[in-house]
Design a protein around this motif. Structure first.
Motif, PDB file in Angstrom:
ATOM      1  N   ASP A 226       0.758  -1.398   0.048  1.00  0.00           N
ATOM      2  CA  ASP A 226      -0.056   0.030  -0.051  1.00  0.00           C
ATOM      3  C   ASP A 226       0.848   1.395   0.057  1.00  0.00           C
ATOM      4  O   ASP A 226       0.502   2.428   0.587  1.00  0.00           O
ATOM      5  N   LEU A 227       2.126   1.249  -0.670  1.00  0.00           N
ATOM      6  CA  LEU A 227       2.833   2.374  -0.901  1.00  0.00           C
ATOM      7  C   LEU A 227       3.358   2.270  -2.154  1.00  0.00           C
ATOM      8  O   LEU A 227       4.022   1.353  -2.593  1.00  0.00           O
ATOM      9  N   ALA A 228       3.338   3.629  -2.813  1.00  0.00           N
ATOM     10  CA  ALA A 228       3.668   3.527  -4.210  1.00  0.00           C
ATOM     11  C   ALA A 228       4.389   5.101  -4.594  1.00  0.00           C
ATOM     12  O   ALA A 228       4.278   5.961  -3.653  1.00  0.00           O
ATOM     13  N   LEU A 229       5.039   5.261  -5.537  1.00  0.00           N
ATOM     14  CA  LEU A 229       5.729   6.446  -6.245  1.00  0.00           C
ATOM     15  C   LEU A 229       5.296   6.860  -7.585  1.00  0.00           C
ATOM     16  O   LEU A 229       4.869   6.135  -8.416  1.00  0.00           O
ATOM     17  N   VAL A 230       4.750   8.247  -7.780  1.00  0.00           N
ATOM     18  CA  VAL A 230       4.678   8.678  -9.154  1.00  0.00           C
ATOM     19  C   VAL A 230       5.242   9.895  -9.491  1.00  0.00           C
ATOM     20  O   VAL A 230       5.583  10.710  -8.435  1.00  0.00           O
ATOM     21  N   GLU A 231       5.673  10.173 -10.412  1.00  0.00           N
ATOM     22  CA  GLU A 231       6.272  11.267 -10.882  1.00  0.00           C
ATOM     23  C   GLU A 231       5.260  12.163 -11.949  1.00  0.00           C
ATOM     24  O   GLU A 231       4.858  11.791 -12.929  1.00  0.00           O
ATOM     25  N   VAL A 232       4.757  13.553 -11.465  1.00  0.00           N
ATOM     26  CA  VAL A 232       3.666  14.059 -12.294  1.00  0.00           C
ATOM     27  C   VAL A 232       4.289  15.398 -12.936  1.00  0.00           C
ATOM     28  O   VAL A 232       5.056  16.227 -11.942  1.00  0.00           O
ATOM     29  N   THR A 233       4.197  15.442 -13.917  1.00  0.00           N
ATOM     30  CA  THR A 233       4.899  16.731 -14.862  1.00  0.00           C
ATOM     31  C   THR A 233       3.511  17.550 -14.935  1.00  0.00           C
ATOM     32  O   THR A 233       2.707  17.206 -15.259  1.00  0.00           O
ATOM     33  N   ILE A 234       3.693  18.956 -14.445  1.00  0.00           N
ATOM     34  CA  ILE A 234       2.688  19.716 -14.478  1.00  0.00           C
ATOM     35  C   ILE A 234       2.891  20.651 -15.667  1.00  0.00           C
ATOM     36  O   ILE A 234       3.744  21.501 -15.928  1.00  0.00           O
ATOM     37  N   ALA A 235       1.663  20.634 -16.476  1.00  0.00           N
ATOM     38  CA  ALA A 235       1.575  21.562 -17.790  1.00  0.00           C
ATOM     39  C   ALA A 235       0.982  22.864 -17.547  1.00  0.00           C
ATOM     40  O   ALA A 235       0.539  23.025 -16.370  1.00  0.00           O
ATOM     41  N   GLU A 236       0.900  23.577 -18.362  1.00  0.00           N
ATOM     42  CA  GLU A 236       0.323  24.885 -18.149  1.00  0.00           C
ATOM     43  C   GLU A 236      -1.080  25.138 -17.749  1.00  0.00           C
ATOM     44  O   GLU A 236      -1.499  25.722 -17.004  1.00  0.00           O
ATOM     45  N   ASP A 237      -1.773  23.992 -18.381  1.00  0.00           N
ATOM     46  CA  ASP A 237      -3.213  24.122 -18.117  1.00  0.00           C
ATOM     47  C   ASP A 237      -3.636  23.024 -17.024  1.00  0.00           C
ATOM     48  O   ASP A 237      -5.056  22.705 -17.087  1.00  0.00           O
ATOM     49  N   SER A 238      -2.542  22.519 -16.649  1.00  0.00           N
ATOM     50  CA  SER A 238      -2.895  21.749 -15.087  1.00  0.00           C
ATOM     51  C   SER A 238      -3.745  22.228 -14.075  1.00  0.00           C
ATOM     52  O   SER A 238      -3.397  23.470 -13.965  1.00  0.00           O
ATOM     53  N   PRO A 239      -4.631  21.807 -13.259  1.00  0.00           N
ATOM     54  CA  PRO A 239      -5.204  22.347 -12.074  1.00  0.00           C
ATOM     55  C   PRO A 239      -4.351  22.889 -11.304  1.00  0.00           C
ATOM     56  O   PRO A 239      -4.513  23.739 -10.324  1.00  0.00           O
ATOM     57  N   PHE A 240      -2.998  22.407 -11.041  1.00  0.00           N
ATOM     58  CA  PHE A 240      -1.987  22.569  -9.921  1.00  0.00           C
ATOM     59  C   PHE A 240      -1.090  23.882 -10.381  1.00  0.00           C
ATOM     60  O   PHE A 240      -0.474  24.465  -9.641  1.00  0.00           O
ATOM     61  N   HIS A 241      -1.234  24.214 -11.713  1.00  0.00           N
ATOM     62  CA  HIS A 241      -0.344  25.064 -12.387  1.00  0.00           C
ATOM     63  C   HIS A 241      -0.638  26.724 -11.617  1.00  0.00           C
ATOM     64  O   HIS A 241      -1.728  26.857 -11.711  1.00  0.00           O
ATOM     65  N   GLY A 242       0.298  27.282 -11.182  1.00  0.00           N
ATOM     66  CA  GLY A 242       0.101  28.543 -10.625  1.00  0.00           C
ATOM     67  C   GLY A 242      -0.030  28.597  -9.157  1.00  0.00           C
ATOM     68  O   GLY A 242       0.218  29.542  -8.435  1.00  0.00           O
ATOM     69  N   GLN A 243      -0.304  27.501  -8.621  1.00  0.00           N
ATOM     70  CA  GLN A 243      -0.516  27.175  -7.260  1.00  0.00           C
ATOM     71  C   GLN A 243       0.902  27.028  -6.378  1.00  0.00           C
ATOM     72  O   GLN A 243       1.873  26.821  -7.017  1.00  0.00           O
ATOM     73  N   THR A 244       0.881  27.033  -5.099  1.00  0.00           N
ATOM     74  CA  THR A 244       1.863  26.742  -4.243  1.00  0.00           C
ATOM     75  C   THR A 244       1.725  25.032  -3.926  1.00  0.00           C
ATOM     76  O   THR A 244       0.729  24.677  -4.103  1.00  0.00           O
TER      77      THR A 244
END
Length: 509
Positions: A226-244
């Motif tokens: 129940d433990l895993a790792l993922v690498e997420v690349t944030i694009a300009e139109d990603s929901p996380f873009h511009g946030q901290t």
């Protein structure tokens, strides 16, 4: 002399003038030697001077002097229970660093004298000898070694393995090889393991690209129960873009850990909550596999691209990547300088017109598998300018160029030396590396020397690596606070770049 001076010298005097002319030692006859003995003496002096200056000194005394004044070339090892490394290339350089970090004894066997002196000056334990010679391996004490690594040219690998087997039938022999077709012959020679880092690196690149263009494919890597790792690349139109980092809510989620992120070519472990998330930033997150897959889906965006992939370079890495992608029904276009059956566009991948013909402006991903690092970085710069939203994955031959590739605009970088070193550490050192084929090293450490101490009282928070979780007999602890107290039997799951993990291992040692 008859014509000019009106006198005729004796035959012996004329011979003397000829000798003086040929040797360039002057004309002693200007003060004529009248006796036969005198003329013979001058001739002997001329010849001996020529002999000493042009033959004896350069061919006899100079080598003797150079040998006497040059450093002593080591020819015999003085260690036991060590690792013998046959040959020395960039592939094995990373392994030697692993040895030195952990205090593991080793001996490198190299044939070229100048290379031996260069390695010796760099502080590497080395002896001179042919890595394929049984006599040289005997001087390396291969019979008393713990294991052997063969890092020679592929065509000499089998000979090196056979030479090892002359001394020991049971010692573990690991071979680094680039040509898959030689794997079976090398095993027939007696190798216990044959590793092909280029092809493993290519497979990892193909997996990374597939997850970017196919929403049904996940790039989550399991680290345990129940433990895993993922690498997420944030694009300009990603929901996380511009946030901290703090605004995303990831830090407040007790079951998820932000391992770190890549910014300006550098890895930052455990980033601060006020760290801004910019375009094309890669975040590494650990936690339950189901939550990470949901995070992947939420951050993946549809940018209107056609899902095609362009591969620059059709060598071993590029060929393996394109073959695997085409086998998965991915639209793949290969660019290479030379025309080949698998090449779609012939041209230089650093040329804007060539990349446009390949469809760079509509593609989803761009894989740079060019053999020359400098050209690969140029290709990244051009591609990023032509397609700002493009996902760019790069293979590097020199780990020192990894940061440059990131600054040029690469989203994902894997370098061959680090992959090779991790593979060898996994096999030769029996190091428990959870993941060797990513941008970071993820390792498991026993923490018996930390028993009874709190996390904040150790040196772990000062190092550029992240404590992902602590494994205990009753489960996995992912919410590791500064007041967390280590118990006997705990295993630490840590992630960081190679430099950080090496520093950690040196500190713990």
């Amino acid at each position: 002399m008859v014509v000019v001076e009106g006198r005729s010298p004796r035959y012996l005097q004329s011979t003397q003038v000829v000798v003086e002319t040929l040797t360039g030692t002057g004309y002693g006859s200007d003060s004529p030697w009248e006796s036969t003995v005198g003329n013979l003496f001058v001739i002997a002096m001329d010849l001996s001077t020529f002999l000493i200056l042009f033959i004896v000194v350069p061919y006899v005394f100079q080598p003797v002097l150079e040998e006497a004044l040059s450093p002593t070339v080591p020819r015999e090892a003085e260690v036991t229970d060590h690792v013998v490394v046959c040959g020395y290339t960039s592939r094995g350089e990373r392994l030697v660093e692993e040895f030195e970090t952990r205090g593991v004894d080793y001996v490198v066997v190299v044939a070229n004298r100048d290379e031996v002196l260069e390695l010796q000056e760099a502080g590497i334990s080395v002896i001179q000898g042919d890595p394929t010679s049984a006599a040289a391996l005997e001087r390396a004490r291969v019979g008393e070694a713990a294991s052997v690594v063969v890092d020679t040219d592929d065509e000499h690998a089998a000979s090196a393995v056979l030479a090892v087997r002359e001394h020991d039938e049971w010692i573990r022999v690991v071979v680094l090889c680039t040509d898959l077709s030689l794997e079976r012959p090398i095993r027939y020679a007696g190798a216990d393991a044959v590793m092909t880092p280029r092809h493993l690196l290519a497979q990892r690149i193909a997996e990374r690209v597939q997850t970017e263009i196919n929403p049904r494919v996940s790039d989550v890597t399991s680290l345990g129960e129940d433990l895993a790792l993922v690498e997420v690349t944030i694009a300009e139109d990603s929901p996380f873009h511009g946030q901290t980092i703090g605004e995303t809510g990831l830090i407040e989620n007790g079951s998820v850990t932000v391992v770190g992120l890549w910014t300006d070519g550098e890895f930052v472990a455990s980033p601060a909550p006020d760290t801004p998330i910019d375009d094309q930033l890669t975040i590494l997150v650990a936690g339950p596999e189901s939550e990470l897959k949901d995070l992947e889906r939420r951050t993946r965006t549809e940018d209107g691209r056609d899902g095609s992939v362009i591969v620059a370079g059709y060598g071993e890495v590029g060929g393996t990547v394109s073959e695997r992608l085409r086998g998965s029904a991915v639209d793949c276009t290969v660019v290479d300088l030379e025309d080949d059956e698998g090449v779609d566009v012939v041209g230089n991948a650093t040329d804007e017109d060539v990349l446009r013909r390949a469809g760079i402006e509509e593609a989803s991903s761009f894989v740079v598998a060019i053999g020359d690092d400098a050209e690969a970085i140029l290709s990244v710069l051009v591609a990023r300018e032509l397609a700002p939203e493009l996902d760019i994955v790069v293979r590097m031959n020199d780990s020192a160029n990894e940061a440059k590739a990131r600054r040029a605009g690469a989203d994902y970088v894997l370098n061959l030396p680090d992959i090779s070193g991790r593979l060898l550490a996994l096999d030769v050192l029996r190091e428990e590396i959870i993941s060797y084929d990513r941008q970071l090293k993820i390792v498991r450490f026993e923490s018996n020397h930390l028993v009874g101490r709190e996390l904040r009282d150790t040196q772990l928070p000062e190092l550029n690596c992240t404590l992902i979780a602590v494994e205990r007999s009753d489960g996995i602890v992912t919410d590791v606070s500064p007041s967390f107290t280590f118990e006997r039997g705990d295993s630490l799951l840590l992630a960081g770049d190679d430099e950080a993990i090496d520093e950690l291992e040196s500190t713990l040692a």
